[in-house]
Write an enzyme that holds these catalytic residues in place. Structure first.
Site, short mmCIF file in Angstrom:
data_model
loop_
_atom_site.label_atom_id
_atom_site.label_comp_id
_atom_site.label_asym_id
_atom_site.label_seq_id
_atom_site.Cartn_x
_atom_site.Cartn_y
_atom_site.Cartn_z
N HIS A 173 42.12 32.69 43.58
CA HIS A 173 42.29 34.00 43.83
C HIS A 173 43.89 34.42 43.91
O HIS A 173 44.57 34.70 44.94
CB HIS A 173 41.45 34.38 45.02
CG HIS A 173 41.45 35.83 45.46
ND1 HIS A 173 42.37 37.04 45.40
CD2 HIS A 173 40.44 36.54 46.11
CE1 HIS A 173 41.92 38.08 45.74
NE2 HIS A 173 40.80 37.99 46.05
N GLU A 277 42.59 36.51 38.82
CA GLU A 277 41.82 35.23 39.44
C GLU A 277 41.34 34.60 38.27
O GLU A 277 40.57 35.12 37.69
CB GLU A 277 40.84 35.77 40.36
CG GLU A 277 41.60 36.55 41.61
CD GLU A 277 40.63 37.50 42.39
OE1 GLU A 277 39.58 36.85 42.62
OE2 GLU A 277 40.92 38.63 42.66
C1 BG6 Z 1 38.51 40.16 45.09
C2 BG6 Z 1 37.24 40.93 44.94
O1 BG6 Z 1 38.37 39.05 44.48
O2 BG6 Z 1 39.03 39.92 46.34
C3 BG6 Z 1 37.25 42.22 45.73
O3 BG6 Z 1 36.91 41.14 43.55
C4 BG6 Z 1 37.88 41.96 47.29
O4 BG6 Z 1 36.07 42.95 45.83
C5 BG6 Z 1 39.22 41.20 46.95
O5 BG6 Z 1 38.03 43.37 47.93
C6 BG6 Z 1 39.76 41.02 48.29
O6 BG6 Z 1 38.66 40.23 49.44
P1 BG6 Z 1 39.05 39.63 50.72
O7 BG6 Z 1 37.75 39.05 51.26
O8 BG6 Z 1 40.13 38.63 50.56
O9 BG6 Z 1 39.45 40.98 51.45
#
Ligand code: BG6
Length: 305
Positions: A173, A277
């Protein structure tokens, strides 16, 4: 707070003079890479790459929020959270933690080496345990190889140690630093079908032009193995994300309103990042037969435009 003994042990077994050391920061243990080629941090919690800057770049490649927590059980807001074994909400249990358990799990160091030319490779390992089996009833071994040098290489391998097949989702991510997301473009996804998570999960097809974001964006691009290039005129560079073993690419930016609602993200930080990602999510979940392994990797580099 990690004990001095644990740090001393990590340092003695895996530290490399002039290249890699282990230290405690905010109650977490991190590996710190400092060579002539690159600077970076990898937290053992979540195997979280939280900083990377190759020599010659004034700005870090990875964005980290100034409001991020660095605490046990909390994912760092930025860098590269490692998402496994489900992406987003868990399909059969919406109360399970978003994005799986790996990003806050305690990884072990399996090996570390420096090649003498400023390139450092760290291999971290996570195995199924009682807590992971409660959340996800499968036996697995996951290995994450992080190499920092002129480029950042991330390779996440999952091995099925169960007696039956399992399916999983995953994502590296990656939060990339940009000068102003409104002025940057993302190339590589032309003509690709995506799930639009900010428009009722509708499936849409990307146009031919490079993508320029104009509002909250949360898209899972499917069946794409393409390299993505973030062209950033403000910082005068391109960030290139090349990948293997990944059939999905997620593009995310919370934009202004959503950013305000996030406790670990500054209200004005959203223009300075975009997540690209390297993933296998939704239709592209990986199914592994017993004994099989799958590796997903990303090679990230900065180049002048
Ligand atoms: C992304 C998702 O990968 O991560 C989103 O597609 C999400 O929907 C974002 O809001 C952040 O996620 P988190 O759990 O780290 O707040």
């Amino acid at each position: 707070m990690p004990s001095g003994t644990k740090l001393d042990d990590l340092q003695a077994r895996f530290g490399v003079a002039g290249a890699l050391r282990f230290e405690e920061a905010g109650g977490l243990v991190r590996a710190v890479v400092a060579t002539a080629r690159a600077q970076g941090d990898v937290y053992l919690q979540g195997a979280h790459v939280a900083r990377y800057r190759p020599a010659g770049q004034q700005q870090p490649v990875l964005f980290v929020s100034t409001r991020s927590a660095f605490a046990a059980g909390k994912a760092i807001r930025g860098g590269v959270p490692l998402i496994f074994p489900w992406f987003g909400a868990k399909a059969d249990n919406p109360s399970a933690p978003q994005h799986g358990f790996a990003r806050v799990a305690a990884f072990d160091v399996e090996s570390a080496r420096a090649d003498g030319d400023g390139k450092v490779t760290l291999v971290l390992r996570l195995e199924a345990d009682a807590a992971s089996r409660r959340a996800w009833p499968h036996d697995f071994v996951a290995r994450y190889r992080v190499t920092m040098g002129e480029t950042l290489e991330l390779a996440f391998e999952v091995e099925n140690r169960s007696a039956s097949p399992f399916a999983y989702e995953e994502a590296l991510h990656t939060y990339l630093t940009v000068g102003d997301v409104r002025k940057a473009t993302i190339g590589g996804l032309a003509g690709t079908t995506f799930i639009d998570k900010v428009d009722g999960l509708k499936r849409k097809r990307e146009g031919a032009a490079p993508i320029q974001l104009g509002g909250e964006t949360d898209r899972v691009y499917l069946d794409t193995t393409a390299t993505c290039v973030v062209d950033d005129p403000v910082l005068g560079r391109r960030l290139v994300v090349d990948k293997q073993g990944s059939a999905s690419t997620v593009v995310w930016n919370p934009w202004n309103e959503k950013a305000k609602g996030m406790a670990d993200f500054g209200d004005d930080e959203w223009p300075r990042m975009v997540c690209i990602e390297t993933a296998n999510a939704a239709d592209n979940a990986v199914t592994l037969p017993p004994g099989a392994k799958h590796e997903t990797s990303a090679l990230i580099r900065a180049e002048a435009r």
